[in-house]
Scaffold this motif. Structure first.
Motif: not given
Length: 203
Positions: A69-73, A78-80, A99-104, A122-130
């Motif tokens: 979650e911390r890395q997704a945030e 960073k995207v914003t 996205i490529m550099s976000g997960i260490e 669940g799917e909320s992870v992909l929803s954020q990228h969406h």
């Protein structure tokens, strides 16, 4: 594991404890992998008691999900920043780079964290990228068509799922820069295809 309610790390000392636990978990994942990862080993590496660890986390999976979650945030932030700071630039490429550099971590570590995050949220992870993708392309002048729900699904899920597959298959030895170029081509080509289809239907 304890049934006591977990503490909310509002104070600086508590936040430092949580940070130490997450850092220790990352170090152990990188050094030994997930098979040897236990809460006892995490607590020992973090320099805290096992009881203290359970004040903040239910179990090992809870720790991994928190890391994910911390890395997704961090990715979302960073995207914003990219979109707000340089909206005139190639937003598709910058989003993919974020996205490529976000997960260490190693491919193995990234898979463990991504799996834990998907399991927890669940799917909320992909929803954020969406949401990030839709925001980045919403003002592009060449998009003279409305994205349907299915088209938007393909755009957002294709990138994330392909990146997950690349992390899961390190034996393919994919070059990150070349993969980035291919993902940009994939998304831009798909957008061009959608535009062409829209024009045919309008004509």
């Amino acid at each position: 594991m304890t049934d006591k309610p977990r503490r909310n790390p509002k104070q600086a000392r508590a936040q430092a404890t949580v940070d130490a636990i997450l850092a220790a978990t990352f170090q152990l994942l990188e050094a030994e992998g997930a098979t040897k990862l236990t809460t006892n080993r995490i607590a020992e590496r973090a320099g805290v008691s096992i009881g203290t660890l359970y004040q903040y986390f239910e179990d090992r999976d809870d720790i991994l999900a928190a890391m994910g979650e911390r890395q997704a945030e961090a990715v979302r932030q960073k995207v914003t920043e990219i979109v707000l700071a340089s909206p005139e630039q190639d937003s598709i490429r910058t989003i993919i780079q974020a996205i490529m550099s976000g997960i260490e971590g190693s491919p193995e570590t990234r898979i463990v964290l991504m799996d834990a995050l998907f399991k927890a949220r669940g799917e909320s992870v992909l929803s954020q990228h969406h949401i990030a993708f839709m925001s980045s392309i919403s003002d592009r002048s060449e998009l003279s068509f409305a994205l349907g729900r299915e088209s938007a699904f393909v755009l957002t899920h294709a990138v994330v799922c392909l990146l997950r597959a690349s992390a899961a298959e390190p034996e393919l030895e994919l070059d990150p820069k070349a993969l980035e170029d291919e993902l940009v081509l994939l998304i831009e080509s798909y957008l061009a295809g959608l535009a062409a289809r829209s024009a045919r239907m309008a004509g």
